[in-house]
Design a protein around this motif. Structure first.
Motif, PDB file in Angstrom:
ATOM      1  N   LEU A 157     -48.296  49.883  62.296  1.00 59.48           N
ATOM      2  CA  LEU A 157     -47.510  49.068  61.362  1.00 59.48           C
ATOM      3  C   LEU A 157     -48.378  48.592  60.197  1.00 59.48           C
ATOM      4  O   LEU A 157     -47.942  48.601  59.047  1.00 59.48           O
ATOM      5  CB  LEU A 157     -46.897  47.873  62.095  1.00 59.48           C
ATOM      6  N   GLN A 158     -49.602  48.204  60.494  1.00 62.66           N
ATOM      7  CA  GLN A 158     -50.515  47.766  59.442  1.00 62.66           C
ATOM      8  C   GLN A 158     -50.827  48.921  58.492  1.00 62.66           C
ATOM      9  O   GLN A 158     -50.831  48.763  57.273  1.00 62.66           O
ATOM     10  CB  GLN A 158     -51.795  47.223  60.047  1.00 62.66           C
ATOM     11  N   THR A 177     -49.339  50.537  68.174  1.00 67.02           N
ATOM     12  CA  THR A 177     -48.149  50.164  67.419  1.00 67.02           C
ATOM     13  C   THR A 177     -48.484  49.153  66.329  1.00 67.02           C
ATOM     14  O   THR A 177     -48.074  49.311  65.174  1.00 67.02           O
ATOM     15  CB  THR A 177     -47.071  49.587  68.363  1.00 67.02           C
TER      16      THR A 177
END
Length: 52
Positions: free
Chosen positions: A29-30, A25
């Protein structure tokens, strides 16, 4: 969701209830900052983690 055509712009992660899923996760997101979309996690079509 993955079958919907608009899903190409949304990143998904399965297995977030596991430690590996939580790592996926954060990395997803990065990655989403530079490239949209992707299916990650234990059953992810794009692999367990975003690479690169």
């Amino acid at each position: 969701m993955r079958a919907d055509p608009t899903a190409a712009s949304v990143a998904t992660v399965d297995g977030i209830d596991t430690p590996a899923g939580r790592i996926a996760t954060v990395l997803t997101l990065q990655k989403a900052l530079s490239a949209p979309g992707g299916a990650f996690g234990a059953s992810g079509a794009d692999g367990p983690l975003p690479l690169g």
